[in-house]
Scaffold this motif. Structure first.
Motif, short mmCIF file in Angstrom:
data_model
loop_
_atom_site.label_atom_id
_atom_site.label_comp_id
_atom_site.label_asym_id
_atom_site.label_seq_id
_atom_site.Cartn_x
_atom_site.Cartn_y
_atom_site.Cartn_z
N LEU A 185 0.85 -1.19 0.00
CA LEU A 185 0.00 0.00 0.00
C LEU A 185 0.88 1.24 0.00
O LEU A 185 1.79 1.37 0.83
N GLN A 186 0.62 2.16 -0.94
CA GLN A 186 1.39 3.40 -1.02
C GLN A 186 0.55 4.55 -0.47
O GLN A 186 -0.59 4.76 -0.90
N ILE A 187 1.12 5.24 0.52
CA ILE A 187 0.45 6.39 1.14
C ILE A 187 1.08 7.65 0.57
O ILE A 187 2.31 7.82 0.63
N VAL A 223 5.65 5.12 1.77
CA VAL A 223 5.26 6.53 1.92
C VAL A 223 5.88 7.28 0.75
O VAL A 223 7.11 7.32 0.61
N ASP A 224 5.05 7.81 -0.12
CA ASP A 224 5.53 8.41 -1.37
C ASP A 224 5.26 9.91 -1.36
O ASP A 224 4.10 10.34 -1.40
N ALA A 225 6.33 10.70 -1.27
CA ALA A 225 6.17 12.16 -1.22
C ALA A 225 6.19 12.79 -2.60
O ALA A 225 5.99 14.01 -2.75
N ASN A 226 6.47 11.99 -3.63
CA ASN A 226 6.52 12.53 -5.00
C ASN A 226 7.33 13.82 -5.06
O ASN A 226 6.88 14.82 -5.67
N ARG A 227 8.46 13.86 -4.39
CA ARG A 227 9.42 14.98 -4.40
C ARG A 227 8.95 16.17 -3.58
O ARG A 227 9.57 17.24 -3.60
N PHE A 281 10.47 4.61 1.98
CA PHE A 281 10.26 6.05 1.78
C PHE A 281 10.57 6.36 0.31
O PHE A 281 11.72 6.25 -0.12
N GLU A 282 9.53 6.68 -0.44
CA GLU A 282 9.69 6.86 -1.90
C GLU A 282 9.82 8.33 -2.25
O GLU A 282 8.98 9.15 -1.87
N GLN A 283 10.90 8.65 -2.97
CA GLN A 283 11.12 10.00 -3.52
C GLN A 283 10.72 11.10 -2.55
O GLN A 283 9.87 11.94 -2.86
N LEU A 310 13.96 5.69 -5.21
CA LEU A 310 13.86 6.86 -6.10
C LEU A 310 12.83 6.56 -7.18
O LEU A 310 12.74 5.44 -7.68
N ASP A 311 12.07 7.55 -7.54
CA ASP A 311 11.03 7.38 -8.58
C ASP A 311 11.23 8.45 -9.64
O ASP A 311 11.87 8.23 -10.66
N GLU A 312 10.74 9.66 -9.38
CA GLU A 312 10.75 10.72 -10.40
C GLU A 312 12.15 11.10 -10.87
O GLU A 312 12.30 11.63 -11.98
N ASN A 313 13.17 10.83 -10.10
CA ASN A 313 14.53 11.17 -10.53
C ASN A 313 15.06 10.22 -11.62
O ASN A 313 16.10 10.49 -12.22
N LEU A 352 9.84 2.45 -10.97
CA LEU A 352 10.24 2.61 -12.38
C LEU A 352 9.03 2.73 -13.29
O LEU A 352 8.19 1.84 -13.34
N LYS A 353 9.02 3.85 -14.05
CA LYS A 353 7.91 4.10 -14.96
C LYS A 353 8.36 3.82 -16.40
O LYS A 353 9.31 4.42 -16.91
N LEU A 354 7.62 2.92 -17.04
CA LEU A 354 8.02 2.36 -18.33
C LEU A 354 8.23 3.44 -19.40
O LEU A 354 9.27 3.49 -20.06
MG MG Z 1 6.19 7.23 -6.79
#
Ligand code: MG
Ligand code: 0XW
Length: 409
Positions: A203-205, A234-238, A259-261, A282-285, A306-308
């Motif tokens: 689950l991503q919060i 926990v995803d802060a999306n930067r 702890f995501e991004q 790391l996600d958006e980076n 990772l976004k395809l």
């Molecule tokens: Mg993300």
């Protein structure tokens, strides 16, 4: 006496007129035509069609730290080969502000590339990728749509699935994760409990973009609601500063989560990494293979989201998959948004990831009101996705469900 001829198609006619009678018979012609049939004639791109579709977000708005979204502008492409086979691609940036990817930019890039891709082989994705890079710098997200369509065509040509072309599936059912749109602590905890009951084990919060105390309260309430029955992210999306991220992590050091991004840049994230109590993804980076290598060289994270389309498509993602496996860095297979075409590509990719390395797959299917291919729509049941069974991506979009045609080449 046995005469063995290896004739290419273009010389058969001349050869036949100069041969003794048997060789001019129908039976000999049938043999040659059969040889020709099995000669792997390269399949070439003959048409590229670009469609635009507005995807209203079901149960929206979709709220993250840096934005709130109610609809997504999707681009679908149909690549027709000279043998009549059709390959499908798609790219759906998460609005114009999420990352340096924009729906109008995707279509502009595709319009720039398409004329030069007509006549290219559909059986050589690496050569096509290099051709696209020669024609246009960057714009991985737009090139990814072409990559999807070519892999779809290759699968149909060789009568295999895309996951077979990517090295082979390790499983037919993929574990999904659910991203809970940002809301009040009580609402987030209620949704977490609900999604756990539906079978999601990750689950991503969403956090960031508000008072850190409210984020901390939301995390605590989710932990009380689900405990360690689900893996928490926990995803802060930067959306956090380094000090905010440290404050949140240290205030919740008794609660296990990824702890995501947390912060905007790889440098900010690697600065706080030694001082916090949680592993970092790391996600958006990560906008391509080089960013993965940079993150590893900076020792900046413990894994990735990772976004395809962002990294450039299935073939780029396969390289990143292998690097992560070599370095023990778990990751997701997902995308910013997208309909059945993107979702199928995610599943085919996710199916080839070593199970210990796959954090989970995510598709936007829960938020999209109508599928492109109702008979084969990519749907999550009990927290798992079933890998499509048809050749290529295994999706056959209906033309009345993919928006309106905006460009043809
Ligand atoms: Mg993300
Ligand atoms: C949860 N997602 C995959 C959906 C949205 O695209 C954002 C993204 C994420 O992980 O941030």
């Amino acid at each position: 006496m046995v005469i063995i001829f290896v004739a290419t198609g273009s010389h058969i006619g001349g050869l036949l007129t100069s041969l003794p009678s048997f060789e001019q018979s129908d039976s000999f012609r049938a043999i040659l035509i059969n040889i020709n049939k099995y000669k792997k004639s390269p399949m070439k791109i003959s048409e590229i069609h670009i469609y635009q579709k507005d995807q209203r977000i079901v149960d929206g708005p979709y709220i993250m730290s840096t934005m709130t979204l109610t609809s997504i502008d999707a681009t679908i492409i149909k690549v027709v080969a000279d043998n009549g086979l059709v390959g499908w691609g798609e790219v759906s940036p998460l609005g114009p502000a999420y990352q340096p990817q924009h729906a109008l930019g995707a279509r502009a890039a595709l319009c720039h590339l398409a004329p030069d891709l007509i006549g290219s082989s559909c059986l050589h994705p690496l050569l096509l990728q290099r051709r696209m890079n020669d024609l246009l710098n960057g714009h991985n997200y737009a090139k990814a749509a072409i990559d999807f369509a070519i892999m779809d065509l290759m699968g149909k040509y060789y009568k295999v699935r895309v996951c077979d072309l990517l090295g082979g599936p390790v499983r037919e059912r993929l574990p999904a994760y659910f991203a809970i749109s940002k809301g009040s602590p009580d609402d987030t905890a209620r949704k977490a409990k609900d999604k756990l009951a539906q079978g999601y084990k990750r689950l991503q919060i969403k956090s960031g973009g508000r008072d850190v105390a409210e984020d901390i309260e939301a995390i605590r309430k989710v932990w009380e609601a689900v405990g360690n029955k689900a893996n928490l992210v926990v995803d802060a999306n930067r959306g956090m500063t380094g000090s905010q991220a440290m404050q949140l992590s240290l205030a919740c050091k008794d609660i296990p989560f990824l702890f995501e991004q947390p912060c905007n840049t790889m440098e900010e994230v690697s600065n706080i990494r030694p001082q916090i109590a949680h592993p970092i993804a790391l996600d958006e980076n990560i906008e391509g293979i080089n960013d993965v290598l940079r993150a590893i060289s900076m020792n900046a994270c413990d894994g990735f989201g990772l976004k395809l389309t962002r990294v450039g498509g299935l073939n780029a993602m396969a390289t990143i998959r292998d690097i992560c496996e070599a370095r023990g860095l778990p990751h997701t297979c997902e995308d910013s948004w997208g309909g059945d075409i993107v979702s199928a590509a995610i599943l085919h990719m996710g199916a080839t990831v070593k199970p210990a390395m796959l954090e989970g797959v995510w598709t936007a299917g829960n938020y999209i009101e109508e599928s492109y291919d109702p008979a084969n729509t990519v749907a999550c049941t009990d927290g798992f996705f079933d890998l499509p069974t048809g050749f290529g991506l295994g999706i056959t979009p209906q033309e009345d469900r993919i928006g309106h045609l905006v460009h043809s080449f």
